[in-house]
Scaffold this motif. Structure first.
Motif, PDB file in Angstrom:
ATOM      1  N   THR A  12      55.398  53.352  35.890  1.00 42.93           N
ATOM      2  CA  THR A  12      54.572  52.520  34.892  1.00 42.93           C
ATOM      3  C   THR A  12      53.402  52.234  35.774  1.00 42.93           C
ATOM      4  O   THR A  12      53.481  52.321  37.132  1.00 42.93           O
ATOM      5  N   ALA A  13      52.232  51.756  35.075  1.00 37.11           N
ATOM      6  CA  ALA A  13      51.086  51.658  35.634  1.00 37.11           C
ATOM      7  C   ALA A  13      50.308  50.526  34.747  1.00 37.11           C
ATOM      8  O   ALA A  13      50.583  50.353  33.544  1.00 37.11           O
ATOM      9  N   SER A  14      49.818  49.708  35.513  1.00 38.89           N
ATOM     10  CA  SER A  14      48.750  48.477  34.707  1.00 38.89           C
ATOM     11  C   SER A  14      47.496  48.315  35.772  1.00 38.89           C
ATOM     12  O   SER A  14      47.722  48.645  36.706  1.00 38.89           O
ATOM     13  N   TRP A  15      46.691  47.741  34.735  1.00 42.52           N
ATOM     14  CA  TRP A  15      45.585  47.396  35.426  1.00 42.52           C
ATOM     15  C   TRP A  15      45.061  46.185  34.960  1.00 42.52           C
ATOM     16  O   TRP A  15      45.415  45.557  33.869  1.00 42.52           O
ATOM     17  N   LEU A  16      43.920  45.309  35.705  1.00 44.49           N
ATOM     18  CA  LEU A  16      43.466  44.399  35.312  1.00 44.49           C
ATOM     19  C   LEU A  16      42.085  44.342  35.943  1.00 44.49           C
ATOM     20  O   LEU A  16      41.611  44.798  37.030  1.00 44.49           O
ATOM     21  N   ILE A  17      40.945  43.816  35.087  1.00 51.34           N
ATOM     22  CA  ILE A  17      39.703  43.541  35.444  1.00 51.34           C
ATOM     23  C   ILE A  17      39.560  42.142  35.257  1.00 51.34           C
ATOM     24  O   ILE A  17      39.833  41.413  34.164  1.00 51.34           O
ATOM     25  N   GLY A  18      38.179  41.855  35.928  1.00 51.52           N
ATOM     26  CA  GLY A  18      37.740  40.276  35.718  1.00 51.52           C
ATOM     27  C   GLY A  18      36.586  40.243  36.573  1.00 51.52           C
ATOM     28  O   GLY A  18      36.112  40.863  37.355  1.00 51.52           O
ATOM     29  N   TYR A  19      36.151  38.859  36.420  1.00 51.82           N
ATOM     30  CA  TYR A  19      34.840  38.409  37.147  1.00 51.82           C
ATOM     31  C   TYR A  19      35.141  36.976  37.791  1.00 51.82           C
ATOM     32  O   TYR A  19      35.675  36.325  37.150  1.00 51.82           O
ATOM     33  N   GLY A  20      34.555  36.886  39.014  1.00 49.70           N
ATOM     34  CA  GLY A  20      34.495  35.893  39.770  1.00 49.70           C
ATOM     35  C   GLY A  20      33.361  35.308  40.197  1.00 49.70           C
ATOM     36  O   GLY A  20      32.567  36.307  40.489  1.00 49.70           O
ATOM     37  N   SER A  21      33.213  33.924  40.498  1.00 43.42           N
ATOM     38  CA  SER A  21      31.890  33.505  40.662  1.00 43.42           C
ATOM     39  C   SER A  21      31.346  34.043  42.311  1.00 43.42           C
ATOM     40  O   SER A  21      30.356  34.411  42.471  1.00 43.42           O
ATOM     41  N   TYR A  22      32.298  34.235  43.155  1.00 45.13           N
ATOM     42  CA  TYR A  22      31.908  34.822  44.476  1.00 45.13           C
ATOM     43  C   TYR A  22      32.120  36.038  44.432  1.00 45.13           C
ATOM     44  O   TYR A  22      31.337  36.846  45.051  1.00 45.13           O
ATOM     45  N   GLU A  23      33.274  36.796  44.215  1.00 46.92           N
ATOM     46  CA  GLU A  23      33.722  38.202  44.355  1.00 46.92           C
ATOM     47  C   GLU A  23      32.983  39.102  43.395  1.00 46.92           C
ATOM     48  O   GLU A  23      32.967  40.134  43.528  1.00 46.92           O
ATOM     49  N   GLU A  46      49.726  47.986  44.891  1.00 47.74           N
ATOM     50  CA  GLU A  46      48.882  47.586  44.521  1.00 47.74           C
ATOM     51  C   GLU A  46      47.529  47.563  45.254  1.00 47.74           C
ATOM     52  O   GLU A  46      47.584  47.252  46.372  1.00 47.74           O
ATOM     53  N   LEU A  47      46.607  47.963  44.615  1.00 46.68           N
ATOM     54  CA  LEU A  47      45.231  48.050  45.134  1.00 46.68           C
ATOM     55  C   LEU A  47      44.199  47.365  44.357  1.00 46.68           C
ATOM     56  O   LEU A  47      44.026  47.240  42.990  1.00 46.68           O
ATOM     57  N   GLY A  48      43.410  46.349  45.088  1.00 46.82           N
ATOM     58  CA  GLY A  48      42.305  45.710  44.489  1.00 46.82           C
ATOM     59  C   GLY A  48      41.038  45.980  44.925  1.00 46.82           C
ATOM     60  O   GLY A  48      40.810  46.139  46.232  1.00 46.82           O
ATOM     61  N   GLN A  49      39.957  45.715  44.121  1.00 45.10           N
ATOM     62  CA  GLN A  49      38.467  46.083  44.752  1.00 45.10           C
ATOM     63  C   GLN A  49      37.812  45.144  44.034  1.00 45.10           C
ATOM     64  O   GLN A  49      37.936  44.991  42.744  1.00 45.10           O
ATOM     65  N   SER A  50      36.727  44.492  44.778  1.00 52.48           N
ATOM     66  CA  SER A  50      35.937  43.795  44.146  1.00 52.48           C
ATOM     67  C   SER A  50      34.539  43.798  45.060  1.00 52.48           C
ATOM     68  O   SER A  50      34.265  44.776  45.642  1.00 52.48           O
ATOM     69  N   MET A  51      33.363  43.231  44.438  1.00 50.91           N
ATOM     70  CA  MET A  51      32.059  43.446  45.164  1.00 50.91           C
ATOM     71  C   MET A  51      32.238  42.839  46.642  1.00 50.91           C
ATOM     72  O   MET A  51      31.340  43.170  47.396  1.00 50.91           O
ATOM     73  N   LYS A  52      33.025  42.006  46.972  1.00 47.39           N
ATOM     74  CA  LYS A  52      33.197  41.345  48.059  1.00 47.39           C
ATOM     75  C   LYS A  52      34.533  41.717  49.053  1.00 47.39           C
ATOM     76  O   LYS A  52      34.553  41.559  50.308  1.00 47.39           O
ATOM     77  N   ALA A  53      35.591  42.428  48.345  1.00 42.77           N
ATOM     78  CA  ALA A  53      36.934  42.411  49.177  1.00 42.77           C
ATOM     79  C   ALA A  53      37.569  43.751  48.582  1.00 42.77           C
ATOM     80  O   ALA A  53      37.364  44.376  47.429  1.00 42.77           O
ATOM     81  N   SER A  54      38.333  44.170  49.567  1.00 42.71           N
ATOM     82  CA  SER A  54      39.085  45.264  49.071  1.00 42.71           C
ATOM     83  C   SER A  54      40.712  44.965  49.725  1.00 42.71           C
ATOM     84  O   SER A  54      40.781  44.414  50.750  1.00 42.71           O
ATOM     85  N   ARG A  55      41.591  45.220  49.030  1.00 36.16           N
ATOM     86  CA  ARG A  55      43.077  44.824  49.328  1.00 36.16           C
ATOM     87  C   ARG A  55      44.093  45.846  48.943  1.00 36.16           C
ATOM     88  O   ARG A  55      43.949  46.476  47.837  1.00 36.16           O
ATOM     89  N   GLY A  56      45.092  45.729  49.547  1.00 36.91           N
ATOM     90  CA  GLY A  56      46.114  46.752  49.090  1.00 36.91           C
ATOM     91  C   GLY A  56      47.484  46.444  49.740  1.00 36.91           C
ATOM     92  O   GLY A  56      47.496  45.646  50.693  1.00 36.91           O
ATOM     93  N   GLU A  57      48.642  46.572  49.039  1.00 36.97           N
ATOM     94  CA  GLU A  57      49.889  46.183  49.184  1.00 36.97           C
ATOM     95  C   GLU A  57      51.013  47.414  48.924  1.00 36.97           C
ATOM     96  O   GLU A  57      50.795  47.887  47.821  1.00 36.97           O
ATOM     97  N   ARG A  81      37.747  41.319  53.348  1.00 36.91           N
ATOM     98  CA  ARG A  81      36.723  40.372  52.665  1.00 36.91           C
ATOM     99  C   ARG A  81      35.618  39.944  53.277  1.00 36.91           C
ATOM    100  O   ARG A  81      35.579  39.527  54.197  1.00 36.91           O
ATOM    101  N   GLU A  82      34.366  40.066  52.576  1.00 38.05           N
ATOM    102  CA  GLU A  82      32.994  39.575  53.122  1.00 38.05           C
ATOM    103  C   GLU A  82      32.910  37.998  52.924  1.00 38.05           C
ATOM    104  O   GLU A  82      32.603  37.857  51.837  1.00 38.05           O
TER     105      GLU A  82
END
Length: 210
Positions: A12-23, A46-57, A81-82
């Motif tokens: 199974t695969a799922s994804w999420l996109i969004g916008y935050g005031s800092y990231e 789980e892999l996440g990427q934003s303009m300020k941070a990269s994370r994985g688990e 995370r910056e």
């Protein structure tokens, strides 16, 4: 009696996109596998990427650890995370076991985590003896009871939880502290049938001692 079984998809695969005031723009991708080795084991990336941070688990779960009532899991994780004045780095691993506690009708968990936290490229003034890297080795215990009708948009029910985290230098870490977190929430509709009004109430409290 006739039983009809629909087998769960192996992948199974799922994804999420969004916008935050800092990231700012951010996205998360989650990939899961079921019934590994024909033993009902499962894992998740789980892999996440934003303009300020990269994370994985990565998490591997065994639903019948020791016996049919205990579920065990192991995970590895990382974060970069910056922050406004430094670069935050965290990485580590942990194990956890959970089971239902019938006499209070709640789920209990116990785990251990080893984590390294580091601050790089520090722009503010730092004393020569101040640490910018530390290791935390902690034991965690928790109880949770959740009888809400929906975990995302609840209309009725309640949830309470109690969590403790104890960091000990005897377990290989550099610091000692005790953290306790308590939370409770309650949800109920009112106004008669067909009227979409709800009351949502909640309170949470935490403290740390070292």
């Amino acid at each position: 009696v006739v039983f009809r079984v629909a087998e769960e998809a192996r992948w199974t695969a799922s994804w999420l996109i969004g916008y935050g005031s800092y990231e700012q723009a951010r996205g998360v991708v989650e990939l899961s596998r079921s019934n590994l080795g024909g033993l009902a084991h499962r894992d998740r990336v789980e892999l996440g990427q934003s303009m300020k941070a990269s994370r994985g688990e990565y998490r591997y779960t065994v639903p019948t650890l020791f016996n049919d009532t205990v579920e065990g899991s192991a995970r590895v994780f990382g974060l970069r995370r910056e922050e406004p004045s430094f670069t935050r780095l965290e990485y580590g691993a942990g194990v956890e076991a959970g089971r239902e506690v019938p006499w209070i009708d709640a789920r209990g968990t116990a785990g251990a985590t080893y984590e390294v936290l580091r601050a790089d490229n520090v722009e503010l003034g730092v004393d020569s003896g101040e640490l910018n890297k530390t290791a935390v080795s902690a034991l965690t215990f928790g109880l949770t009871r959740d009888v809400r009708d929906n975990p995302i948009r609840p209309r009725r029910g309640y949830r309470w939880s109690a969590q403790t985290e104890t960091a000990l230098s005897e377990l290989g870490g550099d610091t000692r502290y005790e953290r306790v977190e308590l939370a409770w929430s309650w949800h109920r509709g009112f106004g008669g049938s067909g009227v979409e009004r709800w009351i949502h109430a909640g309170v949470s409290h935490g403290f740390v001692s070292g």
